[in-house]
Design a protein around this motif. Structure first.
Motif, PDB file in Angstrom:
ATOM      1  N   ASP A 154       0.832  -1.206   0.000  1.00 37.47           N
ATOM      2  CA  ASP A 154       0.000   0.000   0.000  1.00 37.47           C
ATOM      3  C   ASP A 154       0.866   1.254   0.000  1.00 37.47           C
ATOM      4  OD1 ASP A 154      -2.333  -1.533   0.130  1.00 37.47           O
ATOM      5  OD2 ASP A 154      -2.434  -1.431   2.321  1.00 37.47           O
ATOM      6  N   ILE A 155       1.880   1.272   0.867  1.00 35.09           N
ATOM      7  CA  ILE A 155       2.756   2.442   0.930  1.00 35.09           C
ATOM      8  C   ILE A 155       3.567   2.556  -0.356  1.00 35.09           C
ATOM      9  CG2 ILE A 155       4.722   3.498   2.146  1.00 35.09           C
ATOM     10  CD1 ILE A 155       1.974   3.766   3.526  1.00 35.09           C
ATOM     11  N   GLY A 156       3.988   1.425  -0.888  1.00 37.69           N
ATOM     12  CA  GLY A 156       4.703   1.436  -2.173  1.00 37.69           C
ATOM     13  C   GLY A 156       3.856   2.063  -3.272  1.00 37.69           C
ATOM     14  N   ALA A 157       2.571   1.714  -3.300  1.00 43.00           N
ATOM     15  CA  ALA A 157       1.666   2.295  -4.300  1.00 43.00           C
ATOM     16  C   ALA A 157       1.515   3.795  -4.081  1.00 43.00           C
ATOM     17  CB  ALA A 157       0.304   1.601  -4.248  1.00 43.00           C
ATOM     18  N   ALA A 158       1.432   4.222  -2.818  1.00 45.34           N
ATOM     19  CA  ALA A 158       1.334   5.656  -2.521  1.00 45.34           C
ATOM     20  C   ALA A 158       2.595   6.383  -2.975  1.00 45.34           C
ATOM     21  CB  ALA A 158       1.099   5.875  -1.028  1.00 45.34           C
ATOM     22  N   LEU A 159       3.760   5.792  -2.707  1.00 43.57           N
ATOM     23  CA  LEU A 159       5.015   6.407  -3.134  1.00 43.57           C
ATOM     24  C   LEU A 159       5.089   6.508  -4.655  1.00 43.57           C
ATOM     25  CD1 LEU A 159       7.593   4.678  -0.747  1.00 43.57           C
ATOM     26  CD2 LEU A 159       6.759   7.034  -0.638  1.00 43.57           C
ATOM     27  N   GLU A 160       4.658   5.455  -5.337  1.00 48.87           N
ATOM     28  CA  GLU A 160       4.653   5.481  -6.804  1.00 48.87           C
ATOM     29  C   GLU A 160       3.704   6.548  -7.320  1.00 48.87           C
ATOM     30  OE1 GLU A 160       3.956   1.542  -8.332  1.00 48.87           O
ATOM     31  OE2 GLU A 160       5.697   0.742  -7.269  1.00 48.87           O
ATOM     32  N   GLY A 161       2.544   6.688  -6.675  1.00 51.65           N
ATOM     33  CA  GLY A 161       1.590   7.717  -7.087  1.00 51.65           C
ATOM     34  C   GLY A 161       2.163   9.115  -6.914  1.00 51.65           C
ATOM     35  N   ILE A 162       2.808   9.352  -5.787  1.00 50.68           N
ATOM     36  CA  ILE A 162       3.445  10.655  -5.558  1.00 50.68           C
ATOM     37  C   ILE A 162       4.513  10.878  -6.613  1.00 50.68           C
ATOM     38  CG2 ILE A 162       4.947  11.951  -3.980  1.00 50.68           C
ATOM     39  CD1 ILE A 162       3.359  10.534  -1.669  1.00 50.68           C
ATOM     40  N   ALA A 163       5.277   9.832  -6.890  1.00 47.31           N
ATOM     41  CA  ALA A 163       6.348   9.950  -7.876  1.00 47.31           C
ATOM     42  C   ALA A 163       5.797  10.254  -9.265  1.00 47.31           C
ATOM     43  CB  ALA A 163       7.165   8.663  -7.903  1.00 47.31           C
ATOM     44  N   LEU A 164       4.707   9.613  -9.632  1.00 48.50           N
ATOM     45  CA  LEU A 164       4.127   9.848 -10.962  1.00 48.50           C
ATOM     46  C   LEU A 164       3.635  11.282 -11.132  1.00 48.50           C
ATOM     47  CD1 LEU A 164       2.133   6.555 -11.610  1.00 48.50           C
ATOM     48  CD2 LEU A 164       4.168   7.360 -12.818  1.00 48.50           C
ATOM     49  N   THR A 165       3.151  11.865 -10.054  1.00 51.83           N
ATOM     50  CA  THR A 165       2.617  13.223 -10.169  1.00 51.83           C
ATOM     51  C   THR A 165       3.639  14.293  -9.851  1.00 51.83           C
ATOM     52  OG1 THR A 165       1.806  13.196  -7.884  1.00 51.83           O
ATOM     53  CG2 THR A 165       0.274  12.479  -9.604  1.00 51.83           C
ATOM     54  N   SER A 166       4.730  13.923  -9.193  1.00 59.19           N
ATOM     55  CA  SER A 166       5.677  14.938  -8.726  1.00 59.19           C
ATOM     56  C   SER A 166       7.131  14.533  -8.922  1.00 59.19           C
ATOM     57  CB  SER A 166       5.437  15.204  -7.236  1.00 59.19           C
ATOM     58  OG  SER A 166       4.104  15.511  -6.984  1.00 59.19           O
ATOM     59  N   ALA A 167       7.429  13.818  -9.994  1.00 60.34           N
ATOM     60  CA  ALA A 167       8.777  13.290 -10.173  1.00 60.34           C
ATOM     61  C   ALA A 167       9.785  14.309 -10.689  1.00 60.34           C
ATOM     62  CB  ALA A 167       8.751  12.098 -11.119  1.00 60.34           C
ATOM     63  N   SER A 168       9.332  15.342 -11.338  1.00 60.32           N
ATOM     64  CA  SER A 168      10.310  16.270 -11.906  1.00 60.32           C
ATOM     65  C   SER A 168      10.944  17.119 -10.803  1.00 60.32           C
ATOM     66  CB  SER A 168       9.655  17.149 -12.976  1.00 60.32           C
ATOM     67  OG  SER A 168       8.696  17.991 -12.409  1.00 60.32           O
ATOM     68  N   PRO A 169      12.211  17.510 -11.009  1.00 62.76           N
ATOM     69  CA  PRO A 169      12.936  18.248  -9.968  1.00 62.76           C
ATOM     70  C   PRO A 169      12.236  19.535  -9.515  1.00 62.76           C
ATOM     71  CG  PRO A 169      14.443  17.540 -11.685  1.00 62.76           C
ATOM     72  CD  PRO A 169      13.047  17.219 -12.158  1.00 62.76           C
ATOM     73  N   ASP A 170      11.514  20.195 -10.414  1.00 64.26           N
ATOM     74  CA  ASP A 170      10.854  21.448 -10.033  1.00 64.26           C
ATOM     75  C   ASP A 170       9.619  21.226  -9.157  1.00 64.26           C
ATOM     76  OD1 ASP A 170       9.528  20.324 -12.255  1.00 64.26           O
ATOM     77  OD2 ASP A 170       8.761  22.279 -12.892  1.00 64.26           O
ATOM     78  N   GLN A 171       9.234  19.985  -8.966  1.00 69.63           N
ATOM     79  CA  GLN A 171       8.081  19.669  -8.115  1.00 69.63           C
ATOM     80  C   GLN A 171       8.496  18.993  -6.810  1.00 69.63           C
ATOM     81  OE1 GLN A 171       5.859  17.305 -10.893  1.00 69.63           O
ATOM     82  NE2 GLN A 171       4.611  19.043 -11.519  1.00 69.63           N
ATOM     83  N   ARG A 172       9.768  19.103  -6.449  1.00 68.47           N
ATOM     84  CA  ARG A 172      10.298  18.407  -5.281  1.00 68.47           C
ATOM     85  C   ARG A 172       9.588  18.823  -3.986  1.00 68.47           C
ATOM     86  NH1 ARG A 172      14.368  14.544  -4.061  1.00 68.47           N
ATOM     87  NH2 ARG A 172      14.392  14.466  -1.812  1.00 68.47           N
ATOM     88  N   GLN A 173       9.369  20.119  -3.787  1.00 67.56           N
ATOM     89  CA  GLN A 173       8.721  20.563  -2.542  1.00 67.56           C
ATOM     90  C   GLN A 173       7.319  19.983  -2.422  1.00 67.56           C
ATOM     91  OE1 GLN A 173       9.106  24.833  -2.689  1.00 67.56           O
ATOM     92  NE2 GLN A 173      10.965  24.769  -1.425  1.00 67.56           N
ATOM     93  N   ARG A 174       6.603  19.974  -3.515  1.00 70.15           N
ATOM     94  CA  ARG A 174       5.255  19.390  -3.501  1.00 70.15           C
ATOM     95  C   ARG A 174       5.322  17.902  -3.161  1.00 70.15           C
ATOM     96  NH1 ARG A 174       1.299  18.494  -8.620  1.00 70.15           N
ATOM     97  NH2 ARG A 174      -0.575  18.053  -7.445  1.00 70.15           N
ATOM     98  N   ALA A 175       6.267  17.209  -3.774  1.00 67.85           N
ATOM     99  CA  ALA A 175       6.411  15.774  -3.506  1.00 67.85           C
ATOM    100  C   ALA A 175       6.723  15.522  -2.032  1.00 67.85           C
ATOM    101  CB  ALA A 175       7.506  15.188  -4.391  1.00 67.85           C
ATOM    102  N   GLU A 176       7.584  16.344  -1.443  1.00 65.61           N
ATOM    103  CA  GLU A 176       7.912  16.157  -0.021  1.00 65.61           C
ATOM    104  C   GLU A 176       6.708  16.433   0.867  1.00 65.61           C
ATOM    105  OE1 GLU A 176      11.560  17.886   1.299  1.00 65.61           O
ATOM    106  OE2 GLU A 176      12.715  16.924  -0.300  1.00 65.61           O
TER     107      GLU A 176
END
Length: 194
Positions: A154-176
Motif C-alpha cells: 500500500d505504501i509502495g503504491a502511494a510512493l509510486e503515485g506521488i512519484a508519478l505526479t511529482s517526479a520532476s525536480p521542479d516539483q520536489r517541494q510538492r512531492a515532499e
C-alpha cells in the motif's frame, strides 16, 4: 578464473566508474536523454575513452545508472535503520526514493527503449525496493510508531503515485509535502479508551 567471470576492477578504475555513474545520474536527472556522453565524461572528470571503456553504448550507461540507483536506494534501508529511529529512517528513505524516481524520470525513454529490445533493465528492482520498504515498515511496526493495518505494498503504491505526479525536480517541494502527508497517515494512533 571461471568462464564469464570478470576480474575485480582496480581501485582507480572503480573510482572512475563511480564518478561516471554519479555524473550521469545528475545530468540525466536535469537534461534527460539530451545529456551528451562527452558532457557526462567531462562532468565526471574522465576522458571519453574511459567512459566508453566502461559503458560502450548509451544504453549500457543508462542501464548501469538505473541498476546502481536501485542498489543504492535498497542498500540505504539498513544503514538508515542503524543510524536513526525507525520512523525517521523511513522518512529519510522516502526522500531517497524521490531522488531515485527523479533520476529514473530523466532516463525513462531510454529505459523503455532498452526494454523494447528484450533486455530487462528493471530486473528485480520492484522486489528489491519492496523488500527495503518492508524492512523499514517492520522496524517501525516493532517500535509501535506506525499502523499495522497498512501493508508495504500500500505504501509502495502511494510512493509510486506521488512519484508519478511529482517526479520532476521542479516539483520536489510538492512531492515532499505529499510524502509527509502520507507518512502522517501511517503513524500509529493512540488507542481510545471507552
Amino acid at each position: 578464473m571461471a568462464e564469464g567471470a570478470q576480474r575485480p576492477l582496480r581501485a582507480d578504475a572503480r573510482r572512475n566508474r563511480e564518478k561516471i555513474l554519479t555524473a550521469a545520474v545528475r545530468l540525466f536527472a536535469t537534461e534527460g536523454l539530451d545529456a551528451h556522453l562527452e558532457h557526462i565524461a567531462k562532468e565526471a572528470g574522465v576522458g571519453s575513452a574511459t567512459l566508453y571503456r566502461n559503458f560502450p553504448t548509451r544504453e549500457a550507461l543508462v542501464e548501469a545508472v538505473y541498476r546502481n540507483e536501485v542498489a543504492q536506494l535498497c542498500d540505504a534501508a539498513p544503514t538508515l535503520l542503524a543510524a536513526k529511529p525507525p520512523f525517521e529512517a523511513l522518512r529519510a528513505w522516502t526522500r531517497l526514493f524521490l531522488d531515485y524516481v527523479t533520476a529514473k524520470y530523466g532516463m525513462i525513454d531510454a529505459l523503455r527503449a532498452i526494454a523494447a529490445t528484450g533486455s530487462n533493465p528493471y530486473g528485480h528492482s520492484r522486489e528489491m525496493i519492496q523488500a527495503a520498504l518492508s524492512a523499514l515498515m517492520a522496524a517501525c511496526a516493532a517500535a509501535g510508531t506506525i499502523r499495522t493495518d497498512i501493508s508495504p505494498a500500500d505504501i509502495g503504491a502511494a510512493l509510486e503515485g506521488i512519484a508519478l505526479t511529482s517526479a520532476s525536480p521542479d516539483q520536489r517541494q510538492r512531492a515532499e509535502r505529499l510524502l509527509d502527508l502520507t507518512l502522517d497517515g501511517l503513524k500509529a494512533r493512540p488507542s481510545r479508551s471507552a
